[in-house]
Enzyme design. Structure first.
Site, PDB file in Angstrom:
ATOM      1  N   LYS A  81       0.820  -1.211   0.000  1.00  0.00           N
ATOM      2  CA  LYS A  81       0.000   0.000   0.000  1.00  0.00           C
ATOM      3  C   LYS A  81       0.858   1.267   0.000  1.00  0.00           C
ATOM      4  O   LYS A  81       0.577   2.220  -0.742  1.00  0.00           O
ATOM      5  CB  LYS A  81      -0.942  -0.014   1.206  1.00  0.00           C
ATOM      6  N   GLN A 125      -4.699  -1.617   9.785  1.00  0.00           N
ATOM      7  CA  GLN A 125      -4.566  -2.896   9.100  1.00  0.00           C
ATOM      8  C   GLN A 125      -5.176  -4.024   9.942  1.00  0.00           C
ATOM      9  O   GLN A 125      -4.868  -4.173  11.115  1.00  0.00           O
ATOM     10  CB  GLN A 125      -3.084  -3.191   8.824  1.00  0.00           C
ATOM     11  N   ASP A 148     -10.684   2.574   4.138  1.00  0.00           N
ATOM     12  CA  ASP A 148     -11.070   1.158   4.039  1.00  0.00           C
ATOM     13  C   ASP A 148     -12.570   0.998   3.783  1.00  0.00           C
ATOM     14  O   ASP A 148     -13.026  -0.054   3.345  1.00  0.00           O
ATOM     15  CB  ASP A 148     -10.712   0.409   5.324  1.00  0.00           C
TER      16      ASP A 148
END
Length: 338
Positions: A81, A125, A148
């Protein structure tokens, strides 16, 4: 003699034509959709968007990633990422925290980043250590920074066909289908897997109204899960125009379950041991080699949905930087508390 040669050629032509009527050409294998190629295209679009935004005098978008613990897979995903962010001109940082961090300490850190004007996009995460409640953490991230797309406000807006931060993997699947030109209007779709972060959002994007603020696919969607008997799953997949496998079960979808020409999108990521080499390798939820001989389109693992997930995360970060989504704080508090 010339007449005899002409007659012989005519007979050979007729014989060949008759034989061709009884012999069908072998069916071509499925088109293997390159997620890497599509992701590269989206990243190029996003890079141009970022540069235009910065040239207009705006601050360069910034992504903050919180990584808890030492899970090797999580570290690998985060590295992908941040590399993607650097590639398209987004600044980023990874904040490492030990696995013993308390939930309260993690929530305090999230609050600081929520209120930090330097931070445009924020993600934690997953998975998190067992002593930390993931839903509490996801709802702690400000919805307008929630790249997200896991906050309850963003999930709710998605379900209501409103503009929002879409979860990156489902959005990636949607973009694969759209950019490949696979029709969804009125089509039968099976989504194998009902997770709240992948299976459910994919189903929402595919079945909702294409005329709404956040257009959907207007498909007829069936969702299966761990308690769906295999024979029932087969009944649905055999009539499906599109099958999305997102159950986390290697070889769940086999060739006998797929109708000729169907599109098969494999979201599964499973690490299995190769029986020949003894080494571990990544496979999806689909028996790729067998299914590609029957399907019309298929995504590989790796190289299919994975790169698209990262690309869509970058698009969400730019959306956050542009403050496209504004949510009154008091409404956010009410939504989380309810």
């Amino acid at each position: 003699m010339a007449a005899i040669r002409t007659l012989r050629k005519l007979c050979q032509h007729v014989q060949h034509h008759v034989c061709s009527l009884h012999t069908s050409a072998p069916r071509a294998e499925a088109v293997v959709i390159s997620g890497r190629k599509l992701a590269r295209q989206i990243r190029e679009e996003t890079r141009a968007d970022v540069e235009q935004w910065v040239l207009a005098g705006n601050k360069r978008p910034h992504l903050s990633v919180i990584l808890v613990g030492d899970n090797p897979a999580s570290h690998s995903y985060v590295l992908n990422k941040t590399r993607a962010a650097a590639d398209i001109g987004i600044s980023s940082e990874t904040i490492l925290k030990h696995s013993e961090i308390s939930e309260e300490e993690l929530l305090d850190l999230i609050f600081k980043l929520n209120t930090d004007p330097r931070v445009d996009g924020l993600l934690v995460q997953l998975p998190l250590p067992d002593h930390i409640d993931e839903r509490t953490v996801c709802n702690a991230v400000a919805p307008n920074k929630d790249v997200d797309g896991f906050h309850v406000v963003n999930v709710g807006r998605m379900c209501l066909d409103q503009s929002t931060m879409l979860p990156a993997t489902p959005w990636g699947v949607w973009e694969i289908i759209k950019r490949t030109g696979i029709p969804t209007f009125g089509k039968n779709v099976v989504v194998a897997g009902r997770s709240k972060n992948v299976g459910m959002p994919i189903a929402m994007l595919l079945h909702t109204d294409g005329r709404h603020e956040r257009p959907g696919g207007d498909a007829t969607v069936t969702i299966s899960h761990r308690y769906t008997p295999k024979e029932q799953l087969c009944q649905h997949t055999k009539i499906a125009d599109i099958v999305v496998a997102a159950a986390g079960i290697p070889n769940l979808i086999t060739a006998d379950m797929i109708k000729e020409g169907a599109a098969v999108i494999d979201v599964g990521i499973n690490r299995v041991q190769d029986p020949v080499t003894g080494k571990s390798r990544l496979v999806g939820d689909v028996d790729f080699e067998a299914v590609k001989k029957k399907a019309g389109f298929i995504t590989p693992v790796p190289g299919g949905v994975g790169p698209m997930t990262v690309a869509m995360l970058m698009k969400n970060t730019v959306k956050a930087a542009k403050s496209v989504l504004q949510f009154p704080p008091e409404r956010i508090r009410l939504a989380v508390a309810s």
